[in-house]
Write a protein that holds these residues in place. Structure first.
Motif, PDB file in Angstrom:
ATOM      1  N   VAL A   1       1.036  -1.178  -0.206  1.00 34.77           N
ATOM      2  CA  VAL A   1      -0.123   0.058   0.080  1.00 34.77           C
ATOM      3  C   VAL A   1       0.868   1.054  -0.061  1.00 34.77           C
ATOM      4  N   GLY A   2       0.708   2.008  -0.942  1.00 32.25           N
ATOM      5  CA  GLY A   2       1.730   3.080  -1.321  1.00 32.25           C
ATOM      6  C   GLY A   2       2.762   3.026  -1.828  1.00 32.25           C
ATOM      7  N   ASP A   3       3.969   3.801  -2.006  1.00 31.68           N
ATOM      8  CA  ASP A   3       5.163   3.444  -2.317  1.00 31.68           C
ATOM      9  C   ASP A   3       6.110   2.384  -1.815  1.00 31.68           C
ATOM     10  N   ASN A   4       6.646   1.981  -2.820  1.00 36.45           N
ATOM     11  CA  ASN A   4       7.902   0.860  -2.572  1.00 36.45           C
ATOM     12  C   ASN A   4       9.047   1.231  -3.283  1.00 36.45           C
TER      13      ASN A   4
ATOM     14  N   VAL B   1      -2.753 -12.536  -3.670  1.00 36.28           N
ATOM     15  CA  VAL B   1      -3.309 -13.096  -4.801  1.00 36.28           C
ATOM     16  C   VAL B   1      -4.063 -11.931  -5.326  1.00 36.28           C
ATOM     17  N   ILE B   2      -4.540 -10.883  -4.892  1.00 36.78           N
ATOM     18  CA  ILE B   2      -4.934  -9.571  -5.533  1.00 36.78           C
ATOM     19  C   ILE B   2      -4.022  -8.746  -4.914  1.00 36.78           C
ATOM     20  N   VAL B   3      -3.550  -7.886  -5.630  1.00 36.63           N
ATOM     21  CA  VAL B   3      -2.232  -7.018  -5.072  1.00 36.63           C
ATOM     22  C   VAL B   3      -2.622  -5.448  -5.597  1.00 36.63           C
ATOM     23  N   ASP B   4      -1.986  -4.699  -4.840  1.00 34.49           N
ATOM     24  CA  ASP B   4      -1.444  -3.185  -5.261  1.00 34.49           C
ATOM     25  C   ASP B   4      -0.349  -3.578  -6.119  1.00 34.49           C
ATOM     26  N   PRO B   5      -0.425  -3.040  -7.438  1.00 32.79           N
ATOM     27  CA  PRO B   5       0.750  -3.028  -8.380  1.00 32.79           C
ATOM     28  C   PRO B   5       1.932  -2.809  -8.157  1.00 32.79           C
ATOM     29  N   GLY B   6       2.162  -1.604  -6.938  1.00 31.75           N
ATOM     30  CA  GLY B   6       3.531  -1.285  -6.900  1.00 31.75           C
ATOM     31  C   GLY B   6       3.695   0.020  -7.401  1.00 31.75           C
ATOM     32  N   THR B   7       5.142   0.339  -7.198  1.00 34.46           N
ATOM     33  CA  THR B   7       5.502   1.430  -7.764  1.00 34.46           C
ATOM     34  C   THR B   7       6.344   1.591  -9.057  1.00 34.46           C
ATOM     35  N   GLY B   8       7.181   0.746  -9.405  1.00 31.95           N
ATOM     36  CA  GLY B   8       7.703   0.798 -10.590  1.00 31.95           C
ATOM     37  C   GLY B   8       9.150   1.485 -10.694  1.00 31.95           C
TER      38      GLY B   8
ATOM     39  N   ASN C   1      -3.357   7.021  -5.183  1.00 31.53           N
ATOM     40  CA  ASN C   1      -4.874   7.381  -5.317  1.00 31.53           C
ATOM     41  C   ASN C   1      -5.586   5.950  -5.169  1.00 31.53           C
ATOM     42  N   ASP C   2      -5.131   5.261  -3.869  1.00 31.00           N
ATOM     43  CA  ASP C   2      -5.632   4.075  -3.712  1.00 31.00           C
ATOM     44  C   ASP C   2      -6.714   3.845  -2.884  1.00 31.00           C
ATOM     45  N   LYS C   3      -7.621   4.912  -2.432  1.00 33.20           N
ATOM     46  CA  LYS C   3      -8.515   4.835  -1.491  1.00 33.20           C
ATOM     47  C   LYS C   3      -9.582   3.765  -1.932  1.00 33.20           C
ATOM     48  N   LEU C   4      -9.921   3.174  -0.669  1.00 34.42           N
ATOM     49  CA  LEU C   4     -10.628   1.690  -0.708  1.00 34.42           C
ATOM     50  C   LEU C   4     -10.333   0.756  -1.502  1.00 34.42           C
ATOM     51  N   SER C   5      -8.951   0.881  -2.025  1.00 36.51           N
ATOM     52  CA  SER C   5      -8.377  -0.329  -2.473  1.00 36.51           C
ATOM     53  C   SER C   5      -7.660  -1.274  -1.428  1.00 36.51           C
ATOM     54  N   PHE C   6      -7.210  -2.388  -1.832  1.00 41.85           N
ATOM     55  CA  PHE C   6      -7.032  -3.399  -0.951  1.00 41.85           C
ATOM     56  C   PHE C   6      -6.023  -4.140  -1.556  1.00 41.85           C
ATOM     57  N   GLU C   7      -5.192  -5.167  -0.543  1.00 40.71           N
ATOM     58  CA  GLU C   7      -4.382  -6.020  -1.019  1.00 40.71           C
ATOM     59  C   GLU C   7      -4.885  -7.508  -0.497  1.00 40.71           C
ATOM     60  N   LEU C   8      -4.864  -8.633  -0.954  1.00 34.68           N
ATOM     61  CA  LEU C   8      -5.501  -9.894  -0.526  1.00 34.68           C
ATOM     62  C   LEU C   8      -4.330 -10.970  -0.471  1.00 34.68           C
TER      63      LEU C   8
END
Length: 691
Positions: free
Chosen positions: A367-370, A484-491, A470-477
């Motif tokens: 969640v957020g930058d990496n 399994v269901i992910v935040d795509p990350g930072t790049g 801009n990830d509000k109400l988003s999630f990672e599972l």
């Protein structure tokens, strides 16, 4: 967002920040003016500061008369060796890192680069582009060059390779092996100092990097204090001079001038503290330690919420903050300096937070930058890994609430044999439970092998944005420990601004997008600005015996001509082993609504769900009343991890996407898209059934 809008947003979200920033800028100009008038430290000044009459006497005074009991002191070596010997594979891991450092090889965000033992290193190289930053005064150096990224040479220039060489020497029984590693330490240190004069080139552009490099050099020097190769005046004098110059530069260029100072300023203080505490006789060290100690206490209060979450708006950056504040605390404690009970108490809560959202395999959500940033150079870790912090925290604080995991290499190095003794004596803590961190904006539901972390809170850095998306109400599972269901990350950051903005956009997250708009406006030229327009918050957090329920909301689309609010409900049913997610639109007008579920790879396919899967989906409370005939099967074809069943009437598709598991790396993946035109009040939803 124009410049005036940007500063207006800062003034609104962080009252008084601009005025304080202006004062700090004036103070910074004064510090830098004083710094420019000083002369670089010479041998005579070093002799005077240590009370030495000759360079030979300086060696003994600097390396033999050690009052500190920090982890890196030779006095702690046997305790650390004993702890390392008790951890399966720890010695081998240490030797592997030392061998890599000996070969002067780095893995720079997935790009390997190697220069060979004893050979000069091309310190100014950006290994991905193959281009080099010129070694010229930082005042005239263009840092942001199209297609280049200074973070790549900074990986090498942080010199945690020196600590790896020292670690190898500590666990090596062979005198010949220890000598080889000490010789490499001397050669690599001098090579860097000669190739990067003070104030010249890419390695003097970022005080954070300068501070952490100084900390690594100081710790490695302490570890090699009894090595004959190090105990030569022709080596020690320039190295002590370099530590003095690094600290003086950092003190003069503190990164406190932004509207809201962040982890960079903490890093500045950590570097000053570590160098000054390990070598208190250095010119300026007492003043710098006092400055750092006061600064660290203030930033712990300012940058870590009372609940233990970092204010950065990023879970990966929480890990960086934990390591920063911990290194300062451990070294200060070893030197007999207290940072205070409030600092210690909040630091402990940072470990509690990491444990709360880490999966059974130790992975945390992105969640957020990496940016893959770390401070502890003790063991290579996955960029998403935070599980090791639990064992370290248990041993640091003798805290049974953090116990039950694995005693990590980091704890063995920082705490030695006493740390492992404390750890094994602790009772096993209960498994983590669902928890909400409302100030940080992270909310975790756990159970039935699932760990679901939802983003719903203010933008990071007190509303400025910083490392938020801009990830509000988003999630990672995560299921059974795996994403399994992910935040795509930072790049990437500055190398590829278009990728940077795409990866932090609404479309790159597992949330609803309305009429193709962003939740909060993004200025493409301001890569670390994201105003507080969404106003995400928790409506209800209701953990229960059978299922946990979380209701969150944001107002990011209230600016539309026909305003609409989004309310999302998550219900994790531990008995059925399924997750139901429902979105409710409140407002006016007709809107194009798109939802996305991003996967970490391409392992997904359409299928007809079998009767048992469908029956489970229908039993989950608050799920859709009816489903599409086809579902998305996720995971390997012969061993799927679950099925996504979408509400009937949605237009669905699998589309190409991208996933960044760590900074600088992007791999192809797919996402599930579902869309429909909606006229509020309206609802749409889906269910994920675990295997």
């Amino acid at each position: 967002m124009g410049t005036l809008d940007y500063y207006a947003a800062i003034a609104r979200m962080a009252p008084g920040a601009l005025a304080k920033s202006a004062v700090r800028r004036v103070q910074g100009v004064a510090r830098q003016a004083l710094y420019r008038r000083r002369e670089q430290v010479d041998e005579a000044q070093l002799l005077e500061s240590f009370g030495a009459t000759s360079a030979e006497a300086l060696v003994s005074l600097a390396l033999d008369h050690r009052s500190s009991r920090a982890w890196c002191e030779v006095s702690q070596r046997e305790s650390v060796r004993a702890a390392i010997a008790k951890l399966p594979g720890a010695k081998q891991r240490t030797q592997a890192r030392a061998a890599q450092a000996l070969a002067q090889a780095w893995n720079v965000f997935g790009t390997p680069v190697s220069f060979g033992e004893g050979r000069p290193v091309d310190w100014s190289l950006d290994p991905l582009s193959g281009k080099r930053y010129p070694v010229e005064p930082v005042e005239s150096l263009r840092l942001l060059v199209k297609g280049m990224d200074p973070k790549y040479p900074w990986v090498m220039g942080r010199l945690d390779s020196l600590v790896a060489l020292a670690q190898g020497a500590w666990v090596t029984n062979s005198p010949v092996g220890r000598s080889r590693l000490a010789t490499a330490f001397v050669a690599q240190t001098l090579d860097f100092l000669q190739a990067n004069p003070v104030g010249m080139g890419v390695h003097w552009t970022c005080p954070m990097e300068i501070a952490l490099r100084a900390a690594n050099l100081a710790q490695a020097l302490a570890m090699f204090a009894d090595a004959p190769e190090v105990r030569r005046p022709e080596f020690l004098v320039p190295v002590l001079g370099a530590l003095t110059e690094h600290s003086a530069w950092v003190e003069a260029h503190l990164e406190d001038h932004g509207a809201v100072p962040n982890n960079h300023l903490v890093s500045n203080y950590v570097g000053l503290a570590v160098v000054g505490l390990l070598f208190p006789e250095l010119p300026g060290a007492p003043r710098q330690v006092a400055l750092a100690a006061n600064g660290l206490r203030a930033q712990m209060d300012a940058q870590v919420h009372p609940e233990g979450t970092s204010f950065e708006g990023s879970i990966p950056y929480h890990r960086l903050a934990v390591e920063l504040f911990t290194l300062a605390w451990v070294v200060a404690r070893g030197a007999g300096v207290s940072l205070g009970p409030a600092y210690e108490a909040r630091l402990r809560l940072m470990y509690v937070a990491s444990r709360a959202w880490s999966s059974e395999q130790g992975l945390a959500p992105q969640v957020g930058d990496n940016d893959s940033g770390r401070v502890f150079p003790f063991q290579e870790r996955d960029e998403r890994e935070q599980g090791y912090l639990s064992g370290l925290g248990a041993a640091l604080f003798n805290d049974a609430g953090l116990s039950g995991g694995v005693f990590p290499d980091e704890a063995a190095w920082l705490l030695g044999n006493a740390g492992i003794a404390r750890f094994v004596a602790l009772p096993v803590a209960p498994a983590p439970v669902s928890v909400s961190f409302p100030v940080g904006g992270f909310h975790t539901l756990r159970g039935a092998g699932a760990v679901l972390t939802v983003s719903a809170g203010k933008q990071g850095q007190r509303g400025v944005g910083g490392h938020s998306h801009n990830d509000k109400l988003s999630f990672e599972l995560h299921v059974d420990g795996c994403p399994v269901i992910v935040d795509p990350g930072t790049g990437s950051y500055t190398r590829d601004p278009a990728l940077r903005n795409a990866m932090r956009s609404t479309a790159a997250h597992n949330t609803l997008q309305v009429d193709g708009e962003e939740q909060a406006p993004m200025d493409p030229a301001r890569l670390f600005a994201l105003p507080e327009d969404a106003r995400a918050r928790v409506v209800a957090f209701q953990p229960g015996a059978r299922h946990d329920r979380l209701v969150v909301r944001h107002d990011g689309y209230r600016h539309l001509a026909s305003p609409v609010g989004i309310e999302r409900t998550f219900l994790l049913d531990r008995h059925v082993r399924a997750l139901a997610v429902g979105d409710r639109l409140i407002g006016t007008g007709r809107h194009d609504v798109v939802g996305r579920l991003h996967l970490p790879d391409g392992q997904a396919r359409w299928c007809e769900p079998d009767a048992a899967v469908l029956a489970r989906a229908q039993r989950v409370p608050e799920g859709p009343g009816s489903f599409e005939a086809r579902a998305v099967e996720i995971g390997p074809a012969k061993a799927p991890v679950g099925w996504v069943l979408l509400e009937q009437g949605l237009e669905t598709s699998l589309v190409p996407s991208q996933y960044s598991p760590g900074y600088g790396r992007v791999v192809p993946s797919v996402s599930v898209e579902f869309r429909r035109q909606q006229t509020p009040p309206a609802r749409l939803g889906w269910v994920f059934v675990f295997r």
